[in-house]
Scaffold this motif. Sequence first.
Motif, short mmCIF file in Angstrom:
data_model
loop_
_atom_site.label_atom_id
_atom_site.label_comp_id
_atom_site.label_asym_id
_atom_site.label_seq_id
_atom_site.Cartn_x
_atom_site.Cartn_y
_atom_site.Cartn_z
N GLU A 185 -27.22 -29.96 -30.89
CA GLU A 185 -26.04 -30.31 -30.07
C GLU A 185 -24.80 -29.58 -30.58
N PHE A 207 -25.06 -25.72 -29.70
CA PHE A 207 -24.76 -25.41 -28.30
C PHE A 207 -23.30 -25.72 -27.94
N ALA A 208 -22.73 -26.71 -28.61
CA ALA A 208 -21.31 -27.00 -28.37
C ALA A 208 -20.45 -25.83 -28.83
N GLN A 238 -21.51 -22.70 -29.13
CA GLN A 238 -21.78 -21.60 -28.20
C GLN A 238 -20.90 -21.71 -26.96
N ASP A 239 -20.80 -22.92 -26.40
CA ASP A 239 -19.97 -23.12 -25.21
C ASP A 239 -18.50 -22.81 -25.49
N SER A 240 -18.02 -23.22 -26.67
CA SER A 240 -16.62 -22.96 -27.03
C SER A 240 -16.35 -21.46 -27.14
N GLN A 289 -18.15 -18.99 -25.74
CA GLN A 289 -18.28 -18.36 -24.42
C GLN A 289 -17.08 -18.65 -23.52
N SER A 290 -16.44 -19.79 -23.75
CA SER A 290 -15.29 -20.16 -22.91
C SER A 290 -14.10 -19.25 -23.12
N LYS A 319 -24.76 -16.59 -28.68
CA LYS A 319 -26.09 -17.08 -28.31
C LYS A 319 -26.67 -17.90 -29.44
N HIS A 370 -14.03 -21.42 -32.92
CA HIS A 370 -14.10 -20.37 -31.89
C HIS A 370 -12.87 -19.47 -31.93
#
Length: 476
Positions: free
Chosen positions: A306, A309-310, A312-314, A316-317, A323, A378
């Motif tokens: 979790e 992936f959190a 990763q999302d930050s 990518q945002s 990845k 990030h």
Amino acid sequence: MNQKKNDAICSMDVDFAQWYTDVCRKAELMDYSSLKGFIIYRPYGYAIWENIQKYLDERFKETGHENVYMPMLIPESLLQKEADHIEGFAPECAVVTKGGFDTLEENLFIRPTSETLFCEHFSKIVNSYRDLPKKYNQWCSVVRWEKTTRPFLRGSEFLWQEGHTIHATEEEARLETRMMLKLYDDMCRDLLALPMLTGRKTEKEKFAGAEETYTIEAMMHDGKSLQSGTSHYFGQGFAKAFDIQYLDSNNEQKYVYQTSFGVSTRLLGAIIMVHGDDNGLVLPPRVAPIQVVIVPIKSEEKSVMESCFALQDSLQSIGIRAKVDDSNKTPGWKFSEAEMRGIPVRIEIGPKDIENHQCVVVKRNDSTKQIVEFDGAHIYIRGLLDIIHNEMYAKAVKHLQDHIYRVTTYDEFKDVLNTKVGFIKAPFCGEPACEVRIKEETSASTRCISDDEVHDERCMYCGREAKHIVYFGKSY
């Protein structure tokens, strides 16, 4: 200096050529097809080329260029219209002689370059000064039947872009030639972290049919040069051969002035050989397909995945290509794979890291590790990618500057070639005959003419008056 940890590739200092081949294949940049010189661009290698394409395509459009696409096949009669051009390319052309089972009435050449096609087209669409300038670019592949091939560096087929422009005045065409050279130099610095020598080619080394050729030259790890892009001023040679004329504002017929410019997938070879190390690729962050890989430690734990992936999302945002490696391999295998593929930043997250609200950040270019607070990581990584780019560029600049040698005599020239690697600056008369003999005797060729002024110096080879200070080197 990164310690060698990957036994799947040869050490650079043991066999540089084998190291290069190992990296190309083990990092999954390419594979060999059943036909020599025609490689398969695998997704990871092609993704690097796509990032170069994206950068350049935006710059081309900002400077008024439009993309077009020309045919793959060129009639022999069309190539023959510019004598110097066909003489320069004929030995490496692939020729189609049949269509189906029928012998063709005229041989068709698979394009080695597209000057003649563009010229034929320009002659049909340009009538008035109001039609000028025409600034076109083409993304395509070309075929040149090479005897000796090496992935990305020299292939029988390779990918590239070729720009072709026509102008009403010599001044405008010359400005275009210089502008595109600078655009390439800027791209290599800002996207690929590659410093370049830039300058004009000698008469012997200029492009077939050009009045002047300008080049960007990169120095590889082993001190050899790689011509990485060119920009050509054609003057009116092609225009007169193909009758490309226009009516000027005084209603008089005039010939256009022409240019072309191009870079190819040879740039991938430059990235590999300038930045790579004994563990594989080291990719500049701005061109890397994956900028950050996140490796979970104890991936079976739900909280670890979790958190990965959190993050990763930050990332990518804010536009970072990140990845999570959620494969069923061990963390050690994933570390080695990330190194081989040259991913600029590796982030490790395990149960203890979650407890401490932190992650471990590892830089590929120098293997340094940092503990970073999870909150705001990030934003930290975004700044770190720029730091890595700057560090890689500075290292490549130092390597280039440390391996340029100034000589004044041929004995000094040969001594440097025999004892050192890199570029040699020397006074030169500019005569093609001297250039040929130097290459025959030493395997060194002229790379480009330096901006340095000549002060009453003599040619280091023949002793006649020197016209230029020229960079020499061995090349790929």
